[in-house]
Design a protein around this motif. Sequence first.
Motif, PDB file in Angstrom:
ATOM      1  N   TRP A   1      -6.622  -3.005   1.976  1.00 19.34           N
ATOM      2  CA  TRP A   1      -5.246  -3.449   1.740  1.00 19.34           C
ATOM      3  C   TRP A   1      -4.353  -2.209   1.724  1.00 19.34           C
ATOM      4  CZ3 TRP A   1      -3.405  -4.975  -3.831  1.00 19.34           C
ATOM      5  CH2 TRP A   1      -2.018  -5.163  -3.813  1.00 19.34           C
TER       6      TRP A   1
ATOM      7  N   ALA B   1      -6.356  -1.139  -2.109  1.00 19.45           N
ATOM      8  CA  ALA B   1      -7.684  -1.644  -2.480  1.00 19.45           C
ATOM      9  C   ALA B   1      -8.545  -1.664  -1.224  1.00 19.45           C
ATOM     10  CB  ALA B   1      -7.591  -3.051  -3.075  1.00 19.45           C
ATOM     11  N   GLU B   2      -9.841  -1.526  -1.415  1.00 18.61           N
ATOM     12  CA  GLU B   2     -10.779  -1.645  -0.303  1.00 18.61           C
ATOM     13  C   GLU B   2     -12.122  -2.116  -0.836  1.00 18.61           C
ATOM     14  OE1 GLU B   2     -12.274   2.006   1.519  1.00 18.61           O
ATOM     15  OE2 GLU B   2     -11.149   3.145   0.012  1.00 18.61           O
TER      16      GLU B   2
ATOM     17  N   VAL C   1     -10.601  -7.959  -2.148  1.00 22.91           N
ATOM     18  CA  VAL C   1      -9.350  -7.362  -1.685  1.00 22.91           C
ATOM     19  C   VAL C   1      -8.287  -8.440  -1.481  1.00 22.91           C
ATOM     20  CG1 VAL C   1      -8.259  -6.040   0.166  1.00 22.91           C
ATOM     21  CG2 VAL C   1     -10.553  -5.417  -0.637  1.00 22.91           C
TER      22      VAL C   1
ATOM     23  N   TYR D   1      -4.672  -8.716  -3.354  1.00 21.64           N
ATOM     24  CA  TYR D   1      -3.429  -8.798  -2.573  1.00 21.64           C
ATOM     25  C   TYR D   1      -2.602 -10.017  -2.996  1.00 21.64           C
ATOM     26  CZ  TYR D   1      -0.462  -9.868   1.461  1.00 21.64           C
ATOM     27  OH  TYR D   1       0.594 -10.191   2.258  1.00 21.64           O
TER      28      TYR D   1
END
Length: 205
Positions: free
Chosen positions: A107, A115-116, A122, A126
């Motif tokens: 993201w 974020a990942e 994620v 989001y």
Amino acid sequence: MNASVLGLSKPEIDERLDDILAFAEIGDFIDQPVKTYSSGMYVRLAFAVIAHVDADILVIDEALAVGDAFFVQKCMRFLRRFMEHGTVLFVSHDTAAVLNLCERAIWLDKGKIAAEGAPKEVADAYLKAFFESNQGASDTTKRNDEWHEQQRKRPVPRDMRQDIINASPYRNDLEIYAFDPDAEGFGKRARSWKRCCSTTAKGTR
């Protein structure tokens, strides 16, 4: 010209042209100038071309945001087949498509990684940020022990949907999930929605 830019020679383009046109499904409009195409027609032709080049990596940037459901499904099937031997970098705001296709998600927010990791985690982060930016921070206050005790003492409501399932030939394949008022939620309305659904399920409204 697009196929040439993507590395195909003239003989290769001629050999694959019929398959490209069949994939695009834009009919006689193929003989019209591209500048007269709608956004959906443009994406159809562009995706049809990249579906017939010899690539190791495909970058798909919002290419499925336009087009009808049938064409989107065709593209998703192609991408899954491609991922068996190649790599797809899929850029989209459609969290459902990301969950459906991707094995890992990142993201990006204002050019930085917010974020990942796993697509579900994620996507949830989001969506949480999206709702909280519009509604304010989530109300994470937990119900007290007395409230939970009252809920446990209530009789289990009869689910009318079970009658429909029992009359269906698919009754052994279907399952009804009970509403969980303590499930994770985000946004200010998450808590009030839980209360509303909980009382409705109990038959008090």
